[in-house]
Design a protein around this motif. Structure first.
Motif, PDB file in Angstrom:
ATOM      1  N   VAL A  69     -47.238  10.528  31.259  1.00  8.78           N
ATOM      2  CA  VAL A  69     -48.555  10.319  30.642  1.00  8.78           C
ATOM      3  C   VAL A  69     -48.471   9.182  29.637  1.00  8.78           C
ATOM      4  O   VAL A  69     -49.357   8.323  29.575  1.00  8.78           O
ATOM      5  CB  VAL A  69     -49.062  11.623  29.980  1.00  8.78           C
ATOM      6  CG1 VAL A  69     -50.349  11.384  29.207  1.00  8.78           C
ATOM      7  CG2 VAL A  69     -49.242  12.716  31.025  1.00  8.78           C
ATOM      8  N   TRP A  70     -47.397   9.158  28.870  1.00  8.07           N
ATOM      9  CA  TRP A  70     -47.219   8.124  27.847  1.00  8.07           C
ATOM     10  C   TRP A  70     -47.173   6.735  28.478  1.00  8.07           C
ATOM     11  O   TRP A  70     -47.927   5.845  28.091  1.00  8.07           O
ATOM     12  CB  TRP A  70     -45.944   8.393  27.050  1.00  8.07           C
ATOM     13  CG  TRP A  70     -45.604   7.301  26.084  1.00  8.07           C
ATOM     14  CD1 TRP A  70     -44.632   6.361  26.220  1.00  8.07           C
ATOM     15  CD2 TRP A  70     -46.267   7.020  24.850  1.00  8.07           C
ATOM     16  NE1 TRP A  70     -44.633   5.512  25.136  1.00  8.07           N
ATOM     17  CE2 TRP A  70     -45.628   5.895  24.285  1.00  8.07           C
ATOM     18  CE3 TRP A  70     -47.320   7.595  24.165  1.00  8.07           C
ATOM     19  CZ2 TRP A  70     -46.021   5.353  23.065  1.00  8.07           C
ATOM     20  CZ3 TRP A  70     -47.713   7.050  22.954  1.00  8.07           C
ATOM     21  CH2 TRP A  70     -47.070   5.949  22.414  1.00  8.07           C
ATOM     22  N   ILE A 100     -56.757   9.342  24.869  1.00  9.27           N
ATOM     23  CA  ILE A 100     -56.473  10.779  24.883  1.00  9.27           C
ATOM     24  C   ILE A 100     -55.054  11.012  25.413  1.00  9.27           C
ATOM     25  O   ILE A 100     -54.310  11.826  24.864  1.00  9.27           O
ATOM     26  CB  ILE A 100     -57.534  11.540  25.709  1.00  9.27           C
ATOM     27  CG1 ILE A 100     -58.848  11.585  24.929  1.00  9.27           C
ATOM     28  CG2 ILE A 100     -57.067  12.959  26.066  1.00  9.27           C
ATOM     29  CD1 ILE A 100     -60.014  12.191  25.663  1.00  9.27           C
ATOM     30  N   GLY A 101     -54.670  10.293  26.454  1.00 15.48           N
ATOM     31  CA  GLY A 101     -53.320  10.420  26.998  1.00 15.48           C
ATOM     32  C   GLY A 101     -52.239  10.047  25.992  1.00 15.48           C
ATOM     33  O   GLY A 101     -51.226  10.734  25.878  1.00 15.48           O
ATOM     34  N   LEU A 102     -52.463   8.968  25.254  1.00 14.72           N
ATOM     35  CA  LEU A 102     -51.479   8.556  24.248  1.00 14.72           C
ATOM     36  C   LEU A 102     -51.377   9.585  23.126  1.00 14.72           C
ATOM     37  O   LEU A 102     -50.274   9.947  22.697  1.00 14.72           O
ATOM     38  CB  LEU A 102     -51.843   7.176  23.690  1.00 14.72           C
ATOM     39  CG  LEU A 102     -51.681   6.013  24.663  1.00 14.72           C
ATOM     40  CD1 LEU A 102     -52.318   4.740  24.092  1.00 14.72           C
ATOM     41  CD2 LEU A 102     -50.216   5.778  24.999  1.00 14.72           C
ATOM     42  N   LEU A 103     -52.525  10.072  22.662  1.00 18.46           N
ATOM     43  CA  LEU A 103     -52.517  11.099  21.610  1.00 18.46           C
ATOM     44  C   LEU A 103     -51.878  12.396  22.113  1.00 18.46           C
ATOM     45  O   LEU A 103     -51.159  13.070  21.381  1.00 18.46           O
ATOM     46  CB  LEU A 103     -53.944  11.362  21.115  1.00 18.46           C
ATOM     47  CG  LEU A 103     -54.585  10.242  20.308  1.00 18.46           C
ATOM     48  CD1 LEU A 103     -56.068  10.489  20.127  1.00 18.46           C
ATOM     49  CD2 LEU A 103     -53.884  10.087  18.963  1.00 18.46           C
ATOM     50  N   SER A 138     -49.555  12.642  24.177  1.00 19.43           N
ATOM     51  CA  SER A 138     -48.114  12.428  24.327  1.00 19.43           C
ATOM     52  C   SER A 138     -47.341  12.497  23.010  1.00 19.43           C
ATOM     53  O   SER A 138     -46.122  12.653  23.026  1.00 19.43           O
ATOM     54  CB  SER A 138     -47.857  11.066  24.963  1.00 19.43           C
ATOM     55  OG  SER A 138     -48.448  10.995  26.237  1.00 19.43           O
ATOM     56  N   LEU A 139     -48.031  12.341  21.901  1.00 18.84           N
ATOM     57  CA  LEU A 139     -47.337  12.354  20.614  1.00 18.84           C
ATOM     58  C   LEU A 139     -46.830  13.757  20.289  1.00 18.84           C
ATOM     59  O   LEU A 139     -47.542  14.740  20.483  1.00 18.84           O
ATOM     60  CB  LEU A 139     -48.283  11.891  19.493  1.00 18.84           C
ATOM     61  CG  LEU A 139     -48.767  10.449  19.557  1.00 18.84           C
ATOM     62  CD1 LEU A 139     -49.807  10.193  18.478  1.00 18.84           C
ATOM     63  CD2 LEU A 139     -47.594   9.488  19.422  1.00 18.84           C
ATOM     64  N   PRO A 140     -45.610  13.850  19.780  1.00 17.15           N
ATOM     65  CA  PRO A 140     -45.092  15.176  19.427  1.00 17.15           C
ATOM     66  C   PRO A 140     -45.863  15.786  18.259  1.00 17.15           C
ATOM     67  O   PRO A 140     -46.304  15.075  17.357  1.00 17.15           O
ATOM     68  CB  PRO A 140     -43.639  14.898  19.042  1.00 17.15           C
ATOM     69  CG  PRO A 140     -43.509  13.438  18.855  1.00 17.15           C
ATOM     70  CD  PRO A 140     -44.658  12.779  19.536  1.00 17.15           C
ATOM     71  N   VAL A 141     -46.040  17.100  18.331  1.00 19.23           N
ATOM     72  CA  VAL A 141     -46.715  17.834  17.258  1.00 19.23           C
ATOM     73  C   VAL A 141     -45.718  18.805  16.631  1.00 19.23           C
ATOM     74  O   VAL A 141     -44.731  19.184  17.265  1.00 19.23           O
ATOM     75  CB  VAL A 141     -47.952  18.607  17.771  1.00 19.23           C
ATOM     76  CG1 VAL A 141     -49.032  17.668  18.243  1.00 19.23           C
ATOM     77  CG2 VAL A 141     -47.570  19.576  18.868  1.00 19.23           C
TER      78      VAL A 141
END
Length: 153
Positions: free
Chosen positions: A99-100, A36-39, A41-44
């Protein structure tokens, strides 16, 4: 036999060794959290970011739907775990912890531990045969708690 019972039984076949079970009891929910943390962190795209929605929120919806299709109590338990994970991610962010980076490091450490557990067990991880077992692991973790609380799944 219900689908969830069959999946949990198959998953449990490669999780019999006490050491492997203990490792998985720690690593499985940790991996769910850091995923969840990795997701998160991804830019939207800006249009989505405007609503304070991340990829973690978007992916959580079908994942939780899958859990509810397997079992109402497991779906509810996974919803609770997901909410707690989002809270922990927000806490990391609040305290200016990357977080990443945190998620990436913990992701690697927890997967190494799981592979050590499977080496001790002498059996390969279930997801190598069926990718669904990546989602069954957290459900398997919850079943132990649901049984202790005398809640049928």
């Amino acid at each position: 036999m219900r689908s969830i019972e069959r999946l949990l039984m198959q998953y449990g076949e490669s999780h019999q060794n006490k050491t492997n079970i203990i490792i998985h009891a720690i690593a499985v929910p940790s991996i769910y959290f850091v995923t969840i943390g990795l997701l998160w962190s991804l830019p939207v795209p800006e249009v989505i970011a405007h609503f304070d929605i991340t990829w973690a929120h978007i992916i959580a919806v079908p994942v939780l739907y899958y859990y509810f299709m397997l079992s109402g109590p497991i779906g509810a338990a996974m919803t609770l775990l997901t909410i707690l994970c989002f809270g922990a991610v927000n806490a990391l962010n609040h305290f200016n912890i990357s977080v990443w980076f945190f998620s990436l490091v913990l992701f690697v450490v927890m997967w190494v531990l799981q592979f050590i557990g499977h080496h001790i067990e002498g059996k390969k991880p279930s997801f190598l045969d069926d990718v669904r077992f990546l989602l069954i692991g957290p459900a398997w973790w919850w079943v132990h708690w649901l049984k202790r609380l005398k809640i049928s799944y």
